[in-house]
Design a protein around this motif. Structure first.
Motif, short mmCIF file in Angstrom:
data_model
loop_
_atom_site.label_atom_id
_atom_site.label_comp_id
_atom_site.label_asym_id
_atom_site.label_seq_id
_atom_site.Cartn_x
_atom_site.Cartn_y
_atom_site.Cartn_z
N TYR A 1 0.85 -1.18 0.00
CA TYR A 1 0.00 0.00 0.00
C TYR A 1 0.90 1.24 0.00
O TYR A 1 2.08 1.16 0.36
CB TYR A 1 -0.91 0.00 1.23
N PHE A 2 0.31 2.36 -0.39
CA PHE A 2 1.09 3.58 -0.57
C PHE A 2 0.43 4.72 0.20
O PHE A 2 -0.72 5.06 -0.08
CB PHE A 2 1.15 3.95 -2.06
N GLN A 3 1.15 5.28 1.17
CA GLN A 3 0.58 6.40 1.93
C GLN A 3 1.27 7.71 1.53
O GLN A 3 2.50 7.81 1.55
CB GLN A 3 0.73 6.17 3.43
N PRO A 4 0.45 8.72 1.16
CA PRO A 4 1.03 9.98 0.70
C PRO A 4 1.89 10.69 1.75
O PRO A 4 1.57 10.68 2.93
CB PRO A 4 -0.19 10.86 0.38
N ILE A 5 2.98 11.29 1.26
CA ILE A 5 3.84 12.16 2.07
C ILE A 5 3.78 13.54 1.40
O ILE A 5 3.90 13.64 0.18
CB ILE A 5 5.29 11.65 2.12
N VAL A 6 3.56 14.57 2.21
CA VAL A 6 3.24 15.89 1.68
C VAL A 6 4.22 16.94 2.20
O VAL A 6 4.60 16.91 3.37
CB VAL A 6 1.79 16.26 2.11
N ARG A 7 4.64 17.85 1.32
CA ARG A 7 5.46 18.98 1.77
C ARG A 7 4.54 19.99 2.45
O ARG A 7 3.58 20.48 1.83
CB ARG A 7 6.18 19.64 0.59
N LEU A 8 4.81 20.29 3.72
CA LEU A 8 3.86 21.08 4.51
C LEU A 8 3.77 22.53 4.06
O LEU A 8 2.74 23.17 4.22
CB LEU A 8 4.20 20.99 6.00
N SER A 9 4.84 23.07 3.48
CA SER A 9 4.80 24.49 3.10
C SER A 9 3.91 24.72 1.87
O SER A 9 3.38 25.80 1.70
CB SER A 9 6.21 25.01 2.84
N THR A 10 3.76 23.69 1.03
CA THR A 10 3.02 23.88 -0.22
C THR A 10 1.80 22.98 -0.36
O THR A 10 0.96 23.19 -1.23
CB THR A 10 3.94 23.58 -1.42
N GLY A 11 1.74 21.92 0.44
CA GLY A 11 0.66 20.95 0.28
C GLY A 11 0.89 19.98 -0.86
O GLY A 11 0.01 19.23 -1.26
N ARG A 12 2.12 20.01 -1.38
CA ARG A 12 2.43 19.19 -2.55
C ARG A 12 2.75 17.74 -2.17
O ARG A 12 3.48 17.50 -1.20
CB ARG A 12 3.64 19.83 -3.24
N LEU A 13 2.20 16.81 -2.94
CA LEU A 13 2.55 15.39 -2.76
C LEU A 13 3.99 15.20 -3.20
O LEU A 13 4.34 15.51 -4.34
CB LEU A 13 1.63 14.53 -3.63
N VAL A 14 4.84 14.68 -2.31
CA VAL A 14 6.25 14.49 -2.69
C VAL A 14 6.61 13.01 -2.82
O VAL A 14 7.61 12.67 -3.45
CB VAL A 14 7.21 15.17 -1.70
#
Ligand code: C2E
Ligand code: MG
Ligand code: MG
Ligand code: MG
Length: 294
Positions: free
Chosen positions: A43-56
């Protein structure tokens, strides 16, 4: 009568033991079979850059649905696999499946910078000479850059510090594979490994994350961890972010990345792929617009 009671107690005790041993053996056999038949899923859990909300990127998490016993969480079967000496095989299976998926995603849904995957390693494989070489070969086979494979290990692994482990970790660092310390803050408190190894990131354990909004002492601790990490040029990921309050606070504290049900639960490969196909690369992280994206 006392004898009978005693006998009875022993009988019950033996039976429990027997049942547990049988269950354990069944689980072991089932696990061997699951590996042989490739019944484990990732399974794949999203990791997000907090300053932009971008999926990294995505953390890759193994899942086991047994046809008879149902869902067995990794917290239950990974420790058993470790004792059985099977965990390296599981980790290797997870890694090569995830690399194949990532290569396909990079090809079908290119983004700049490319998304990464974060893969968990129990540490047993670091005791095996040639581990770094096998990772390098897998990366080449799948055409994935070393910087797009992030390796998560716990403090325990670094503290074992055998000569083999040091050599394999150093070789992977030279190759350019980033290392993250998982569940940071829950293990041993020796911090010397932070500068002995070239660590890229700390994943602050979700127990801290979830206490942060209502515990001033936890806030102090998290601020200190962030300050230390940044002074050493180490990024901070927060795990188990469930509420907008946690997210906003941890972002304000300077944590770079977040992961948790607030952004999304671990997704089946197909679901994660749909996100990418639909270009869902940004999460609502502005407090006024945010709602649980899970
Ligand atoms: P971990 O690496 O710290 O992974 C994060 C765990 O937190 C995952 O549990 C994930 O589902 C859960 N989680 C994520 N967001 C939230 C949230 O907002 N709230 C709560 N309450 N939980 C959240 P999971 O998938 O059950 O995995 C448990 C552990 O099993 C992992 O902890 C990791 O240590 C291990 N594991 C999972 N997959 C693998 C693998 O392929 N190899 C090895 N060696 N270990 C694995
Ligand atoms: Mg992890
Ligand atoms: Mg963790
Ligand atoms: Mg863990």
């Amino acid at each position: 009568r006392a004898k009978e009671q005693g006998g009875g107690r022993f009988a019950v005790f033996d039976e429990t033991l027997f049942r547990n041993a049988t269950m354990r053996l069944q689980l072991e056999n089932a696990l061997r079979e699951a590996l042989a038949h490739q019944d484990l899923e990732i399974y794949f859990q999203p990791i997000v850059r907090l300053s932009t909300g971008r999926l990294v990127g995505f953390e890759v998490l193994v899942r086991w649905h047994h046809p008879e016993y149902g869902f067995i969480p990794p917290s239950r079967f990974i420790p058993i696999a470790e004792e059985m000496g099977l965990v390296s095989e599981i980790d290797h299976y997870v890694l090569s499946s995830a690399l194949a998926t990532l290569a396909r995603w990079h090809h079908l849904y290119p983004s700049s910078p490319p998304i990464w995957i974060a893969v968990n390693f129990s540490g047993q494989e670091f005791q095996t000479p040639g581990f770094a070489r096998s990772i390098r070969n897998l990366l080449r086979t799948h055409g994935v850059r070393p910087e797009d494979l992030h390796i998560e290990i716990t403090e325990r692994v670094l503290l074992q510090r055998t000569q083999e482990a040091i050599e394999e970790i150093t070789a992977l660092e030279r190759l350019g594979v980033p290392f993250y310390i998982d569940d940071f803050g829950t293990g041993y408190s020796s911090l010397s490994y932070l500068h002995r190894f070239n660590i890229s990131g700390l994943k602050i354990d979700r127990s801290f994350v979830q206490n942060t909004p209502h515990s001033p002492s936890t806030q102090t601790l998290v601020r200190a961890i962030v300050a230390m990490a940044h002074a050493l040029e180490i990024a901070v990921v927060v795990e188990g972010v469930e509420t907008v309050e946690q997210m906003t606070l941890l972002r304000a504290m300077g944590c770079e990345y977040g992961q948790g049900y607030f952004f999304g639960r671990p997704l089946k490969e197909q679901e994660a792929e749909e996100w990418l196909a639909q270009g869902r690369h940004t999460f609502p992280i502005d407090e006024s617009t945010a709602s649980n994206a899970g």
